[in-house]
Scaffold this motif. Structure first.
Motif, PDB file in Angstrom:
ATOM      1  N   ASP A  36      -1.061   7.281  -3.529  1.00  0.00           N
ATOM      2  CA  ASP A  36      -0.458   8.593  -3.789  1.00  0.00           C
ATOM      3  C   ASP A  36       0.078   9.207  -2.498  1.00  0.00           C
ATOM      4  N   PRO A  37       1.391   9.462  -2.430  1.00  0.00           N
ATOM      5  CA  PRO A  37       1.976   9.970  -1.190  1.00  0.00           C
ATOM      6  C   PRO A  37       1.667  11.432  -0.890  1.00  0.00           C
ATOM      7  N   SER A  38       1.003  12.126  -1.804  1.00  0.00           N
ATOM      8  CA  SER A  38       0.696  13.523  -1.509  1.00  0.00           C
ATOM      9  C   SER A  38      -0.228  13.659  -0.305  1.00  0.00           C
TER      10      SER A  38
ATOM     11  N   LEU B 126      -1.199   5.738  -7.002  1.00  0.00           N
ATOM     12  CA  LEU B 126      -2.610   5.556  -7.335  1.00  0.00           C
ATOM     13  C   LEU B 126      -3.485   6.448  -6.459  1.00  0.00           C
ATOM     14  N   PRO B 127      -4.616   6.922  -6.985  1.00  0.00           N
ATOM     15  CA  PRO B 127      -5.563   7.674  -6.149  1.00  0.00           C
ATOM     16  C   PRO B 127      -6.040   6.826  -4.973  1.00  0.00           C
TER      17      PRO B 127
ATOM     18  N   LEU C   1       0.819  -1.211   0.000  1.00  0.00           N
ATOM     19  CA  LEU C   1       0.000   0.000   0.000  1.00  0.00           C
ATOM     20  C   LEU C   1       0.852   1.260   0.000  1.00  0.00           C
ATOM     21  N   HIS C   2       1.963   1.221   0.744  1.00  0.00           N
ATOM     22  CA  HIS C   2       2.827   2.387   0.907  1.00  0.00           C
ATOM     23  C   HIS C   2       4.043   2.287  -0.013  1.00  0.00           C
ATOM     24  N   HIS C   3       4.515   3.425  -0.471  1.00  0.00           N
ATOM     25  CA  HIS C   3       5.705   3.456  -1.311  1.00  0.00           C
ATOM     26  C   HIS C   3       6.912   2.883  -0.584  1.00  0.00           C
ATOM     27  N   GLY C   4       7.715   2.102  -1.309  1.00  0.00           N
ATOM     28  CA  GLY C   4       8.929   1.526  -0.739  1.00  0.00           C
ATOM     29  C   GLY C   4      10.080   2.520  -0.767  1.00  0.00           C
TER      30      GLY C   4
ATOM     31  N   TYR D 139       6.774   9.812  -5.687  1.00  0.00           N
ATOM     32  CA  TYR D 139       6.134  10.559  -6.768  1.00  0.00           C
ATOM     33  C   TYR D 139       6.633  10.081  -8.132  1.00  0.00           C
ATOM     34  N   ALA D 140       5.825  10.304  -9.140  1.00  0.00           N
ATOM     35  CA  ALA D 140       6.128   9.769 -10.462  1.00  0.00           C
ATOM     36  C   ALA D 140       7.381  10.369 -11.083  1.00  0.00           C
TER      37      ALA D 140
END
Length: 339
Positions: A218-220, A247-248, A194-197, A229-230
């Motif tokens: 989306d980490p925002s 992802l949203p 679920l969370h960015h690595g 971020y992309a």
């Protein structure tokens, strides 16, 4: 599928973590590993105890000063007057380019990104045992097994080379990837937590031999906020070897799978010869973190897509928190990967 797990991992039992300024019960509990282990046993997966690990494999990824901190900090902390029972940092440097403190209080802030990684007297053996599982699974794959699963707890993908964060201390997925690099020219890590690595990304950000791909909320507006971020594509020799697919919030199976397909195309174009899957189950719709809405069948489909790469694969457990479906989601993923 061959599974590696050690009960020593259950000894680390953080009680609280800080959420929006309030102390809340910590979801990274031993019970999550117990639930996963029980589901694996009921599904007929063989569970092996990993041997005491290859410390050189850990040192190949993590800074020596950081490893010394993790090993010795608790005793030093408890020797302080009126110290808390667990280490929780109360100061963080704004930037890390200045001096390195001798005080364990200062070192805690230097080496811990947030308050979600309390350290107590039983933490270090559990942290090492978690890494041992990843090391054993990787050695099994290097020995000719097509795939193996490491039931790692505490998880690892938020840990940088010298910094803990987000329940993570040693980056088990990065350790596995670095070990695979000893036998394969190019390795890919695909993170479906679920969370960015963010820790994994940081470790390999300037390297072109390990591709890091992460599909995540989306980490925002979601942890880890500052990474994921992309436009983070790698730097130096690693430029182009990092792909973030945010992802949203609330995205379900189809959105997740479409992003994963983009990631898998990147893996194929990269020419990866071996794979690490950073397996988070917290993208589930019923997970306590409630960031995405992947279903049980979604996990099966995610795994089946990953298996189409047909690469030697180490599956490393990352997130996924206590809910009635936790064990079923893991079994569904492993079934999909083996189908």
């Amino acid at each position: 599928m061959q599974v590696f797990f050690s009960d020593i991992q259950l000894h680390h039992a953080p009680r609280e973590f800080l959420v929006r300024g309030q102390w809340k019960p910590c979801p990274e509990q031993p019970g999550r590993a117990t639930a996963l282990k029980l589901a694996l046993a009921e599904a007929g997966h063989g569970i092996s105890l990993p041997p005491a690990g290859d410390r050189a494999a850990i040192a190949a990824v993590h800074d020596a000063r950081y490893l010394s901190f993790l090993k010795t900090a608790y005793q030093r902390w408890r020797a302080l007057p009126a110290a808390s029972e667990s280490i929780v940092p109360n100061i963080h440097p704004n930037g890390r380019g200045l001096g390195y403190p001798q005080s364990v209080v200062g070192q805690a802030g230097f080496h811990m990104a947030d308050t979600a990684c309390p350290i107590d007297g039983d933490s270090w053996p559990s942290i090492l045992a978690s890494a041992d599982c990843a090391i054993a699974a990787t050695k099994a794959v290097l020995g000719g097994m097509g795939s193996a699963y490491a039931l790692c707890r505490p998880p690892g993908h938020h840990a940088f080379s010298d910094m803990a964060g987000g329940f993570c201390f040693l980056n088990n997925s990065a350790i596995a990837a670095e070990m695979l690099r000893g036998a394969y020219g190019k390795v890919a890590i695909v993170d479906v937590d679920l969370h960015h690595g963010n820790g994994t990304q940081g470790i390999f950000y300037e390297r072109g031999d390990v591709l890091t791909v992460s599909v995540h909320a989306d980490p925002s507006n979601f942890y880890p906020f500052f990474w994921g971020y992309a436009d983070e594509v790698g730097a130096g020799a690693g430029k182009g070897a990092n792909l973030n697919l945010p992802l949203p919030l609330g995205s379900g199976d189809d959105v997740f799978l479409a992003a994963l397909d983009t990631g898998l195309a990147k893996v194929r174009g990269f020419g990866a010869e071996a794979l690490v899957v950073a397996l988070g189950l917290d993208a589930f719709a019923g997970d306590p973190f409630a960031g995405l809405a992947v279903t049980e069948d979604g996990f099966r489909r995610i795994a089946a897509r990953l298996a189409t790469l047909r690469l030697p694969s180490v599956l490393v457990q990352e997130g996924g928190y206590l809910c009635p479906e936790l064990g079923r989601n893991l079994v569904a993923f492993l079934d999909g990967f083996a189908a």
